[in-house]
Design a protein around this motif. Sequence first.
Motif, PDB file in Angstrom:
ATOM      1  N   ARG A  81     -12.184  10.896  -3.423  1.00 10.72           N
ATOM      2  CA  ARG A  81     -11.645  11.229  -2.107  1.00 10.72           C
ATOM      3  C   ARG A  81     -10.389  12.078  -2.204  1.00 10.72           C
ATOM      4  O   ARG A  81      -9.643  11.993  -3.178  1.00 10.72           O
ATOM      5  CB  ARG A  81     -11.393   9.984  -1.283  1.00 10.72           C
ATOM      6  CG  ARG A  81     -10.442   9.015  -1.901  1.00 10.72           C
ATOM      7  CD  ARG A  81     -10.291   7.787  -0.978  1.00 10.72           C
ATOM      8  NE  ARG A  81      -9.930   6.612  -1.724  1.00 10.72           N
ATOM      9  CZ  ARG A  81     -10.739   5.649  -2.062  1.00 10.72           C
ATOM     10  NH1 ARG A  81     -11.992   5.701  -1.730  1.00 10.72           N
ATOM     11  NH2 ARG A  81     -10.314   4.602  -2.722  1.00 10.72           N
ATOM     12  N   ALA A  82     -10.201  12.858  -1.159  1.00 14.23           N
ATOM     13  CA  ALA A  82      -8.976  13.647  -1.031  1.00 14.23           C
ATOM     14  C   ALA A  82      -7.854  12.705  -0.630  1.00 14.23           C
ATOM     15  O   ALA A  82      -8.068  11.741   0.108  1.00 14.23           O
ATOM     16  CB  ALA A  82      -9.161  14.733   0.012  1.00 14.23           C
ATOM     17  N   LEU A  83      -6.668  12.993  -1.122  1.00 10.88           N
ATOM     18  CA  LEU A  83      -5.508  12.158  -0.813  1.00 10.88           C
ATOM     19  C   LEU A  83      -4.664  12.838   0.256  1.00 10.88           C
ATOM     20  O   LEU A  83      -4.410  14.036   0.175  1.00 10.88           O
ATOM     21  CB  LEU A  83      -4.672  11.931  -2.076  1.00 10.88           C
ATOM     22  CG  LEU A  83      -5.424  11.268  -3.235  1.00 10.88           C
ATOM     23  CD1 LEU A  83      -4.571  11.251  -4.482  1.00 10.88           C
ATOM     24  CD2 LEU A  83      -5.848   9.857  -2.851  1.00 10.88           C
ATOM     25  N   THR A  84      -4.248  12.062   1.241  1.00 13.03           N
ATOM     26  CA  THR A  84      -3.464  12.628   2.323  1.00 13.03           C
ATOM     27  C   THR A  84      -1.969  12.389   2.141  1.00 13.03           C
ATOM     28  O   THR A  84      -1.161  13.116   2.694  1.00 13.03           O
ATOM     29  CB  THR A  84      -3.916  12.055   3.681  1.00 13.03           C
ATOM     30  OG1 THR A  84      -3.849  10.631   3.621  1.00 13.03           O
ATOM     31  CG2 THR A  84      -5.341  12.493   3.989  1.00 13.03           C
ATOM     32  N   ASP A  85      -1.595  11.366   1.392  1.00 16.56           N
ATOM     33  CA  ASP A  85      -0.185  11.095   1.124  1.00 16.56           C
ATOM     34  C   ASP A  85       0.283  11.888  -0.084  1.00 16.56           C
ATOM     35  O   ASP A  85      -0.516  12.438  -0.831  1.00 16.56           O
ATOM     36  CB  ASP A  85       0.038   9.599   0.887  1.00 16.56           C
ATOM     37  CG  ASP A  85      -0.169   8.778   2.156  1.00 16.56           C
ATOM     38  OD1 ASP A  85      -0.045   9.343   3.257  1.00 16.56           O
ATOM     39  OD2 ASP A  85      -0.459   7.577   2.035  1.00 16.56           O
TER      40      ASP A  85
END
Length: 163
Positions: free
Chosen positions: A61-65
């Motif tokens: 998954r892509a990380l948003t933080d």
Amino acid sequence: MKKSFCIILFTAAVCFPLHLSAQKDKQTEKVRNEQAVKKAIDERHFRIDVNYMTPTRGRSRALTDSYSLEVRNDSLFSYLPYTGEAYSIPYGGGKALNFNAPIQTYETKEKKRGRKEVKITTSNEEDSYTYSVTISSNGSAYIHVQPIRRQPISFSGQTELEE
């Protein structure tokens, strides 16, 4: 007919040097980035901003933080998320991959296509870790973390390069 041929010839004469100039600029930028990556690795001073996580099991998954891995001289600053199976951890989950620790070993290796590989070992009170970091000449980075008491996990991101 002769007029259109002259226009085409004139356009080619003007555009061809611009094309060569753009290629030269790209090549210069690539060389500059390679030198910046090499300097950062040799001086043990770089930071990788992580934007993608790939656990051993489960979905990537892509990380948003904002997560990062930073090397400063003889210290490793790991601020990375962890998803995976733990074999033996402290009550409450422990620190996982969020810690600062001294670097025990730091090995570098040249790879194909201008990539550099850095192998770092470190440990804290919870676990021992091997970080295998591959940095491309454009600054893109791949991190593979191999803890002893947890499943391995991988990350990708971008290296901050100082000019």
